[in-house]
Design an enzyme around this catalytic site. Structure first.
Site, mmCIF file in Angstrom:
data_model
loop_
_atom_site.group_PDB
_atom_site.id
_atom_site.type_symbol
_atom_site.label_atom_id
_atom_site.label_comp_id
_atom_site.label_asym_id
_atom_site.label_seq_id
_atom_site.Cartn_x
_atom_site.Cartn_y
_atom_site.Cartn_z
ATOM 1 N N GLY A 164 -65.075 -27.026 26.474
ATOM 2 C CA GLY A 164 -65.103 -27.581 27.821
ATOM 3 C C GLY A 164 -65.576 -29.019 27.890
ATOM 4 O O GLY A 164 -66.436 -29.458 27.126
ATOM 5 N N HIS A 217 -61.650 -25.857 30.075
ATOM 6 C CA HIS A 217 -61.894 -26.348 31.433
ATOM 7 C C HIS A 217 -62.481 -27.759 31.443
ATOM 8 O O HIS A 217 -63.284 -28.139 30.600
ATOM 9 C CB HIS A 217 -62.841 -25.394 32.175
ATOM 10 C CG HIS A 217 -64.209 -25.313 31.538
ATOM 11 N ND1 HIS A 217 -65.240 -26.168 31.862
ATOM 12 C CD2 HIS A 217 -64.712 -24.480 30.600
ATOM 13 C CE1 HIS A 217 -66.314 -25.873 31.158
ATOM 14 N NE2 HIS A 217 -66.021 -24.842 30.378
ATOM 15 N N ASP A 218 -62.028 -28.555 32.407
ATOM 16 C CA ASP A 218 -62.582 -29.878 32.706
ATOM 17 C C ASP A 218 -62.397 -30.892 31.586
ATOM 18 O O ASP A 218 -63.084 -31.915 31.566
ATOM 19 C CB ASP A 218 -64.062 -29.775 33.077
ATOM 20 C CG ASP A 218 -64.307 -28.865 34.264
ATOM 21 O OD1 ASP A 218 -63.872 -29.213 35.378
ATOM 22 O OD2 ASP A 218 -64.904 -27.774 34.085
#
Length: 256
Positions: free
Chosen positions: A138, A120-121
């Site tokens: 992440g 994520h991200d």
């Protein structure tokens, strides 16, 4: 006109461009946007929040915009953006963003090899090669034209500079500055990525200038003193400024 296998599922709310090929057993969910001229081989999953550009080829078992593997994720509306002309190989997983940045971004002209993971991200640039089974935690950032070899474990929040080559099997939790080879255990600076820089059109004079910057950077026990040496002794070209900015903004510290 799109070619959609009768064995594929495309949600009525998915938005497709033109001339896409969607193979059997693909699953394209709602709230997805797909551009033109993409090839989805069999068994590709495109989850909620995917934004996919043009000319990508996605291989069997890949899953794009998966739910983040983050216990803080509370179902917020986020996206996963994939640019143009990427090759996303078998079983690659790319998570969508969380409330932290709200999106995961993969740029254009990248090769993501089999079984690698983008958490994520993350923010991935352009022209990257990322090897088999490499795992990015992440909020990792990778700048353009980096080569991240196979079976690498990258800690969350790390920043990988452009034009680097990272040795296969490495694991690290600090930032890797641009233009270098990183390897051994623990991961350390192993010199400039000479072959990569020459292939990208860097002149011998510019390569030597970058080399001088790293000699000065690592000449001091304290990195900030090395940066001062660079500023005081070298012409500040865009490449040298990139190194300075990278090091001065590093939040996890750079490898030595």
């Amino acid at each position: 006109m799109n070619q959609i296998s009768p064995l594929a599922f495309v949600h009525p709310e998915a938005k497709l461009g033109d001339n896409n090929i969607i193979g059997p057993f693909c699953y394209i969910d709602r709230d997805t946007v797909i551009g033109d001229n993409n090839i989805f081989q069999n068994s590709v999953t495109v989850n909620v929040g995917a934004r996919i550009g043009n000319g990508n080829e996605i291989f069997p078992g890949a899953s794009i915009s998966t739910k983040p593997q983050d216990l803080k994720f509370a179902g917020e509306i986020t996206t996963c953006q994939v640019g143009d002309n990427n090759s996303i190989r078998e079983n690659v997983t790319i998570s969508r963003g969380t409330a932290s940045k709200e999106t995961t971004i993969v740029g254009s002209n990248n090769l993501l090899m089999e079984n690698m993971h983008v958490a994520h991200d993350c923010l991935l640039g352009n022209g990257l090669i990322i090897g088999n089974s490499t795992k990015l935690a992440g909020e990792v950032t990778i700048d353009d034209n980096a080569i991240v070899s196979a079976a690498i474990l990258c800690h969350q929040f790390c920043h990988i500079g452009g034009y680097v080559m990272i040795q296969g099997g490495s694991r690290f939790s600090q930032d890797i500055p641009p233009y270098i080879i990183a390897g051994k255990f623990p991961v350390k600076y192993c010199g400039l990525n000479l072959i990569g820089l020459r292939r990208r059109g860097f002149s011998n004079e510019l390569i030597e200038h970058i080399h001088s910057a790293y000699r000065l950077l690592y000449s001091k026990g304290i990195i900030s003193e090395g940066i001062d040496e660079i500023k005081n002794n070298l012409q500040i070209t865009p490449e040298i400024q990139y190194i300075i900015d990278f090091v001065e903004t590093s939040k996890r510290g750079i490898i030595r």
